[in-house]
Design an enzyme around this catalytic site. Sequence first.
Site, PDB file in Angstrom:
ATOM      1  N   ILE A  73     -13.290   9.762  -3.633  1.00  0.00           N
ATOM      2  CA  ILE A  73     -14.051   9.620  -2.383  1.00  0.00           C
ATOM      3  C   ILE A  73     -15.244  10.581  -2.327  1.00  0.00           C
ATOM      4  O   ILE A  73     -16.243  10.286  -1.676  1.00  0.00           O
ATOM      5  CB  ILE A  73     -13.121   9.770  -1.155  1.00  0.00           C
ATOM      6  N   VAL A  84      -7.021  15.525  -1.147  1.00  0.00           N
ATOM      7  CA  VAL A  84      -8.381  15.042  -0.905  1.00  0.00           C
ATOM      8  C   VAL A  84      -9.193  16.085  -0.121  1.00  0.00           C
ATOM      9  O   VAL A  84     -10.409  16.223  -0.324  1.00  0.00           O
ATOM     10  CB  VAL A  84      -8.337  13.651  -0.219  1.00  0.00           C
ATOM     11  N   ASP A  85      -8.533  16.835   0.742  1.00  0.00           N
ATOM     12  CA  ASP A  85      -9.178  17.894   1.526  1.00  0.00           C
ATOM     13  C   ASP A  85      -9.808  18.933   0.584  1.00  0.00           C
ATOM     14  O   ASP A  85     -10.995  19.291   0.725  1.00  0.00           O
ATOM     15  CB  ASP A  85      -8.090  18.536   2.406  1.00  0.00           C
ATOM     16  N   SER A  95      -2.509  10.421   5.018  1.00  0.00           N
ATOM     17  CA  SER A  95      -1.081  10.763   5.203  1.00  0.00           C
ATOM     18  C   SER A  95      -0.145  10.355   4.067  1.00  0.00           C
ATOM     19  O   SER A  95       1.046  10.657   4.149  1.00  0.00           O
ATOM     20  CB  SER A  95      -0.498  10.187   6.512  1.00  0.00           C
ATOM     21  N   VAL A  97       0.621  14.521   0.474  1.00  0.00           N
ATOM     22  CA  VAL A  97       1.563  15.579   0.867  1.00  0.00           C
ATOM     23  C   VAL A  97       2.300  15.208   2.162  1.00  0.00           C
ATOM     24  O   VAL A  97       3.458  15.587   2.350  1.00  0.00           O
ATOM     25  CB  VAL A  97       0.801  16.910   1.039  1.00  0.00           C
TER      26      VAL A  97
HETATM   27  P1  ADP Z   1      -2.238  13.904   3.390  1.00  0.00           P
HETATM   28  O1  ADP Z   1      -1.963  15.363   3.623  1.00  0.00           O
HETATM   29  O2  ADP Z   1      -2.918  13.235   4.573  1.00  0.00           O
HETATM   30  O3  ADP Z   1      -1.067  13.162   2.868  1.00  0.00           O
HETATM   31  P2  ADP Z   1      -3.417  14.139   0.703  1.00  0.00           P
HETATM   32  O4  ADP Z   1      -4.725  14.719   0.364  1.00  0.00           O
HETATM   33  O5  ADP Z   1      -2.212  14.858   0.221  1.00  0.00           O
HETATM   34  O6  ADP Z   1      -3.417  13.938   2.302  1.00  0.00           O
HETATM   35  O7  ADP Z   1      -3.339  12.645   0.183  1.00  0.00           O
HETATM   36  C1  ADP Z   1      -4.001  11.562   0.771  1.00  0.00           C
HETATM   37  C2  ADP Z   1      -4.391  10.583  -0.316  1.00  0.00           C
HETATM   38  O8  ADP Z   1      -5.633  11.010  -0.903  1.00  0.00           O
HETATM   39  C3  ADP Z   1      -3.390  10.508  -1.465  1.00  0.00           C
HETATM   40  O9  ADP Z   1      -3.219   9.130  -1.789  1.00  0.00           O
HETATM   41  C4  ADP Z   1      -4.120  11.218  -2.613  1.00  0.00           C
HETATM   42  O10 ADP Z   1      -3.743  10.696  -3.872  1.00  0.00           O
HETATM   43  C5  ADP Z   1      -5.546  10.859  -2.298  1.00  0.00           C
HETATM   44  N1  ADP Z   1      -6.608  11.664  -2.942  1.00  0.00           N
HETATM   45  C6  ADP Z   1      -6.553  12.900  -3.473  1.00  0.00           C
HETATM   46  N2  ADP Z   1      -7.768  13.261  -3.963  1.00  0.00           N
HETATM   47  C7  ADP Z   1      -8.615  12.218  -3.725  1.00  0.00           C
HETATM   48  C8  ADP Z   1      -9.988  11.948  -3.993  1.00  0.00           C
HETATM   49  N3  ADP Z   1     -10.769  12.849  -4.610  1.00  0.00           N
HETATM   50  N4  ADP Z   1     -10.517  10.744  -3.613  1.00  0.00           N
HETATM   51  C9  ADP Z   1      -9.747   9.820  -2.980  1.00  0.00           C
HETATM   52  N5  ADP Z   1      -8.442  10.021  -2.689  1.00  0.00           N
HETATM   53  C10 ADP Z   1      -7.882  11.193  -3.056  1.00  0.00           C
END
Ligand code: ADP
Length: 184
Positions: free
Chosen positions: A17, A39-40, A130, A133
């Site tokens: 993303i 992703v954060d 969501s 994690v």
């Molecule tokens: P949450 O805490 O809301 O579950 P996460 O970041 O742990 O958020 O995961 C949300 C989704 O984002 C997961 O499916 C993860 O694989 C995905 N994700 C992680 N990095 C990226 C990225 N760079 N681009 C798109 N999606 C990502």
Amino acid sequence: MKIELNGNTLELMTGDITQQETDVIVNAANGTLMGGGGVDGAIHRAAGKDLLKECKQVREKQLNGEKLPTGKAVLTRGHNLPASYVIHTVGPVWNERVNNQEEQLADCYRNALKIASGEEASSIAFPSISTGVYSFPIELAAETAIKTIADFLSDHHFGHVTIVLFSDNDYEAYAAALKSFTND
Ligand code: ADP
């Protein structure tokens, strides 16, 4: 996979993303807005340190020092990202003993779309909120995301919505939800 709805498009893709050249990308943040894993972390790394500075200002000024509640969303600039803006939203942490958690997840998508429309953005990219994690079941998350986005698009002239999935498995779950939505 891509569908048209009321002159808008809803597209699913796999990818990162942080690379999206949309007006807005959405961050699956936590309530502190101070960054984290998944992703954060990727968004903060790609946007650079000024994103964290702006998030601190949002916490102080807009949220009076409080955390961003689950389901709510706030806007910042995109800094070093290709996207102009980041909308940070906090998804629910999955808990099977709590009812209607999908309503909180739907709020994330709805509130992000409302803020993006208010900024006159015409393209937005969402991650799968969501389901990392925070452990929300992928099928229920996919169905909720697609229904909520489709409801919004059927009422608004927005433009282009992309859901960017980070694995082929996640893509398959969202594609199945989109197929069953279009067959209804
Ligand atoms: P949450 O805490 O809301 O579950 P996460 O970041 O742990 O958020 O995961 C949300 C989704 O984002 C997961 O499916 C993860 O694989 C995905 N994700 C992680 N990095 C990226 C990225 N760079 N681009 C798109 N999606 C990502």
